[in-house]
Design an enzyme around this catalytic site. Sequence first.
Site, short mmCIF file in Angstrom:
data_model
loop_
_atom_site.label_atom_id
_atom_site.label_comp_id
_atom_site.label_asym_id
_atom_site.label_seq_id
_atom_site.Cartn_x
_atom_site.Cartn_y
_atom_site.Cartn_z
CB CYS A 143 1.83 -0.37 -0.75
SG CYS A 143 1.29 1.35 -0.72
NE ARG A 147 -2.23 -1.44 -0.27
CZ ARG A 147 -2.24 -2.44 -1.17
NH1 ARG A 147 -2.54 -3.66 -0.77
NH2 ARG A 147 -1.98 -2.22 -2.43
#
Lengths: 99, 281
Positions: B233, B238
Amino acid sequence: MSNGCGAPTQGGSIDVSTTETVLEGKVLNDGTPVGGAFVRLLDSTGEFTAEVVSSPEGDFRFFAAPGSWTVRALHKTGNGQADVSASGPGVHAVEIAVA
Amino acid sequence: MSRENVLVSAAWSEENLQTPGVVFAEVDEDTTAYDGGHIPGAVKIDWKNELQDPIRRDFVDREGFEKLLSAKGISNDDTVILYGGNNNWFAAYAYWYFKLYGHNDVKLLDGGRKKWELDGRPLDKEEVVRPTTSYSAQEQDLSIRAFRDEVVDSIGNKNLVDVRSPDEFSGKLLAPAHLPQEQAQRGGHIPSAVNVPWSKAANEDGTFKSDDELREIYAEAGFDGSRKTIAYCRIGERSSHTWFALRELLGHEDVKNYDGSWTEYGSLVGVPIELGSGKEA
């Protein structure tokens, strides 16, 4: 700011550069600000884009882009949403009523 | 790997707050939420100040991790239940991190702090002090961590799963839309990467989608189950969430998280970058 991707504390005021499109406003329940609501920014297709937690005064803010957006708030007392259209850079105000 | 081994519900958690051998830990980048009220008995782990090296861009080393967990009162035999804000991103990162250093029994609280709060479950401000332990960590398990050279070599032959939002993937934005856009690196994505935003794996309340739904989402995006996989990410949290979905929930065996992620890749000199949605017209 921090190095991470976590959502910053909401509220306060910021200097908005001339290139940024900011969507900001309050989460309200019967006119009373709702803090601690999970506010989600959805794009024009309803796809999730970002999420912040409203400040104790109910404030939230997103750095978006021109276009049509939906802001949706989740709270243990209820959910609600509102549409906002950002024609260009600048600050665009929007309120969300939850019930 | 089955869901019950890696994920617990908020209801189960509330029933097991006092269970000996079960330790709850809240993990976040900004720990003010913990300070304002946390799951009763949960310890606090500060993602930035406790899990990252203060000088170099890297994790605390094995010894540092041992010291941290010992001070938090977590022992090798404990079942550690991790949760946090931001839809469990940092908790998922910590989960990956606990696995990296070989902790045996670690699980995520499904939905994290959001689900807990939406359910109206109890939070308190009691200071949590656990007796110090003598924690012993393993060498890093590099089968779950990808570095930049491997990422460059993986273009076109492994699943590269970019879990950022479509606008970050295309190069339009350099950070999520709740942050100012001030980063210096180039925008775009690693060539051949598929874009499956982390949020596709989560329901509105922060819980993970069902295994069937998850399988469909990744298959639709062009994820090839027969290939090895690297998720990335912007800074690696994430993508920990997606790493968790792919490896821990769906059971794909060779899945790595690239914690250098776009802030490293997008700043490398000379590497290829692709712009746009990446989908063939």
